[in-house]
Design an enzyme around this catalytic site. Structure first.
Site, PDB file in Angstrom:
ATOM      1  N   CYS A  89      -1.090  33.710   9.807  1.00 13.91           N
ATOM      2  CA  CYS A  89      -0.836  34.450  11.154  1.00 13.91           C
ATOM      3  C   CYS A  89      -0.637  33.168  12.376  1.00 13.91           C
ATOM      4  CB  CYS A  89      -2.049  35.215  11.552  1.00 13.91           C
ATOM      5  SG  CYS A  89      -2.052  36.353  10.009  1.00 13.91           S
ATOM      6  N   TYR A 133       0.986  13.829   1.000  1.00 22.40           N
ATOM      7  CA  TYR A 133       0.728  14.817   2.128  1.00 22.40           C
ATOM      8  C   TYR A 133       0.893  16.052   2.352  1.00 22.40           C
ATOM      9  CZ  TYR A 133       0.335   9.675   3.248  1.00 22.40           C
ATOM     10  OH  TYR A 133       0.150   8.417   3.187  1.00 22.40           O
ATOM     11  N   ARG A 142       3.411   7.615  -0.033  1.00 21.51           N
ATOM     12  CA  ARG A 142       4.646   8.563   0.032  1.00 21.51           C
ATOM     13  C   ARG A 142       5.507   8.052  -0.976  1.00 21.51           C
ATOM     14  NH1 ARG A 142       5.421  11.570   4.281  1.00 21.51           N
ATOM     15  NH2 ARG A 142       4.684  10.301   5.605  1.00 21.51           N
ATOM     16  N   GLU A 168       0.839  -1.275  -0.034  1.00 22.59           N
ATOM     17  CA  GLU A 168       0.042  -0.007  -0.110  1.00 22.59           C
ATOM     18  C   GLU A 168       0.787   1.252  -0.050  1.00 22.59           C
ATOM     19  OE1 GLU A 168      -3.777  -1.639   2.445  1.00 22.59           O
ATOM     20  OE2 GLU A 168      -2.351  -0.672   3.769  1.00 22.59           O
ATOM     21  N   ARG A 172       3.264  19.940   6.468  1.00 27.58           N
ATOM     22  CA  ARG A 172       4.052  18.845   7.056  1.00 27.58           C
ATOM     23  C   ARG A 172       5.279  19.421   8.088  1.00 27.58           C
ATOM     24  NH1 ARG A 172       7.133  15.755   4.848  1.00 27.58           N
ATOM     25  NH2 ARG A 172       7.110  14.095   6.097  1.00 27.58           N
ATOM     26  N   TYR A 200       4.591  17.965  11.685  1.00 28.98           N
ATOM     27  CA  TYR A 200       5.576  17.047  12.163  1.00 28.98           C
ATOM     28  C   TYR A 200       6.877  17.469  12.397  1.00 28.98           C
ATOM     29  CZ  TYR A 200       2.127  14.149   9.208  1.00 28.98           C
ATOM     30  OH  TYR A 200       0.747  13.613   9.004  1.00 28.98           O
TER      31      TYR A 200
HETATM   32  C1  PLP Z   1      -1.488   5.968   4.909  1.00 36.10           C
HETATM   33  C2  PLP Z   1      -1.495   4.510   4.519  1.00 36.10           C
HETATM   34  C3  PLP Z   1      -0.890   4.236   3.823  1.00 36.10           C
HETATM   35  C4  PLP Z   1       0.276   4.948   2.983  1.00 36.10           C
HETATM   36  O1  PLP Z   1       1.335   4.952   3.671  1.00 36.10           O
HETATM   37  P1  PLP Z   1       2.825   5.801   3.085  1.00 36.10           P
HETATM   38  O2  PLP Z   1       3.713   5.801   4.296  1.00 36.10           O
HETATM   39  O3  PLP Z   1       2.225   7.035   2.474  1.00 36.10           O
HETATM   40  O4  PLP Z   1       3.307   4.673   2.226  1.00 36.10           O
HETATM   41  C5  PLP Z   1      -0.886   2.606   3.566  1.00 36.10           C
HETATM   42  N1  PLP Z   1      -1.780   1.926   4.121  1.00 36.10           N
HETATM   43  C6  PLP Z   1      -2.641   2.284   5.134  1.00 36.10           C
HETATM   44  C7  PLP Z   1      -3.621   1.598   6.064  1.00 36.10           C
HETATM   45  C8  PLP Z   1      -2.444   3.986   5.652  1.00 36.10           C
HETATM   46  O5  PLP Z   1      -3.279   4.460   6.296  1.00 36.10           O
END
Ligand code: PLP
Length: 467
Positions: free
Chosen positions: A395, A424, A327, A324, A363, A367
């Protein structure tokens, strides 16, 4: 639907089901192509990067001067992408997955630009969703919903019904989530394919806000509760079918051993689950691979490094691997291009004030994230290098894009980019201070093409029409 159908798509050659992208009417800026990088095949190595400073002192994106893109843009700030870099990043995953049964699910929350989604879909990607609207968007962009995965710790019934109707995989996150999924299956009149999101309690060694797989996380089920969930799932054979196990450790992970440690645990859980008669076929190891935000020459793990750490495990159990990435597919394909409003000092600190801010790119504020900053054109020859905080006009003292950066003093009106802004950033943009969301462009075949309009004041006023 046969699993082989799910699997096969990841191995098809580059598909061009929607080649019409390039032939549709679009805004092309009058920019001269200075180099012909775009004529190279798109499947070159992942290490080639789209943004580079040439000997002439100008920053280029795939052969186009960023300064020229600024001249033609609707306004600043704006996001500027390389379409070819997106392709290269996707191809790096595809090459890594060669020989494995797999689904790449692009995490839409990282960047939901519709043109970007169409492009990733055309390359063969599936999608990872965290809301009903993300599912609607994925379907609009022609992702196959049966190769999409719906995640989240607070999925609402209405969105789950939509997922059930589309045949999307759903990850079970908790006891109440399981109840809702069963209810959604009944409402939709469809059996839902589910994966159990197990919290493997592996420390991803990242900022606590982006760690999601530790014991204290709000995501996933506690692994001690596994048997409870298996027993519960057995009582709903018509409504849900357990097809896999999922984990997502966190984001910005820069050590692949962490994925390996988690995969070892996950495969043990899968063995346990299979031993109870479930026909589990998917191991979903989530996303989270980090990128080189610092541009200081560090060698970071590649998709190949990541997949290599889990390859044999996956094959040993004849599993289909779901990944998944968000980034690592999109972050490094894009810069936020800002214009310098002015330079000031308060005696102890020096500031470059630009027109971009935490509204467009949060970001750093959220963070304390580092994103590399550089000027897009050569500074005047007498410009000294000074330590600056790069700040926006919003501001809030938290409104900064970078702190303590050694930069040549820029002239008013010159360009300054924040790198690695593809993930992001725009998807987290707000309209705070009524800074309307910026336009987006990509370099496609040597031309700068608009891929999202800037939001306007009139767009804002529409929310009050007729009230
Ligand atoms: C946000 C998220 C991702 C993606 O994460 P990256 O750091 O952008 O690769 C994958 N799986 C789940 C469940 C997420 O919440």
């Amino acid at each position: 639907m046969a699993a082989s159908h799910l699997v096969s798509q990841a191995f098809l050659p580059l598909r061009n089901r929607h080649v019409s992208i390039s032939s549709r009417s679009r805004t092309v800026l009058p920019i001269k192509i200075r180099a012909t990088l775009a004529s190279e095949p798109a499947t070159v190595t992942a290490s080639k990067h789209c943004f580079s400073k040439k000997e002439d002192g100008y920053l280029y994106c795939e052969g186009v001067r960023v300064e020229d893109a600024m001249q033609g843009a609707e306004r600043t700030p704006f996001y500027l992408y390389s379409k070819d870099q997106i392709t290269r990043n996707y191809e790096a995953y595809r090459a890594a997955l060669e020989g494995l049964k797999s689904i790449v699910g692009y995490a839409i929350k990282a960047n939901n630009n519709y043109k970007v989604l169409e492009h990733l879909q055309s390359l063969g990607s599936g999608a990872v969703l965290v809301s009903g609207n993300e599912l609607r968007l994925a379907v609009r962009a022609r992702f196959d919903p049966t190769r999409c995965i719906f995640n989240g710790n607070g999925k609402v019934l209405e969105d789950l019904v939509l997922a059930a109707q589309y045949g999307t995989f759903v990850n079970i996150d908790s006891e109440f989530d399981l109840e809702n999924i069963v209810m959604a299956a009944r409402i939709a009149g469809k059996q839902v394919k589910v994966l159990l999101r197990i919290n493997p309690d592996v420390d991803p060694q990242v900022h606590p806000y982006v760690a999601t797989g530790t014991k204290t996380s709000k995501f996933g089920i506690r692994n001690e509760k596994l048997q409870w969930f298996l027993d519960a799932i057995k009582t709903y054979p018509n409504d849900i079918k357990l097809v896999g196990a999922h984990c997502h450790l966190g984001s910005t992970i820069t050590k692949v051993d962490i994925f390996r440690d988690a995969a070892v645990l996950m495969v043990k859980y899968i063995d346990e689950i299979r031993a109870q008669g479930f026909g589990v076929e998917y191991l979903n190891i989530g996303g989270g691979l980090g990128i080189d935000y610092h541009h200081a020459g560090a060698i970071l793990p590649t998709p190949m490094d990541l997949i290599n750490t889990v390859r044999e495990l996956v094959q040993s159990r004849d599993l289909t691997l779901i990944i998944e990435p968000g980034r690592s597919l999109i972050a490094n394909t894009c810069c936020l291009v800002n214009k310098v409003t002015g330079v000031k000092t308060n005696g102890t600190k020096n500031f470059i004030v630009v027109d971009g801010s935490m509204a467009e790119l949060i970001r750093p504020s959220l963070y304390d994230a580092y994103q590399h900053i550089e000027l897009v054109s050569p500074p005047p020859s007498d410009a000294g290098v000074v330590t600056y905080d790069v700040v926006g006009p919003v501001c809030e003292s938290a409104d900064f894009l970078g702190k303590d950066r050694d930069l040549p003093t820029p002239t008013k009106g010159s360009g300054l980019v924040v790198h690695d802004a593809g993930a992001y950033c725009m998807s987290m943009a707000s309209t705070y201070n009524l800074k309307m969301r910026p336009p987006e462009y990509w370099v496609d075949n040597g031309s700068v093409v608009k891929i999202r309009h800037g939001e306007t004041f009139e767009d804002f006023m529409k929310f009050f029409e007729g009230l």
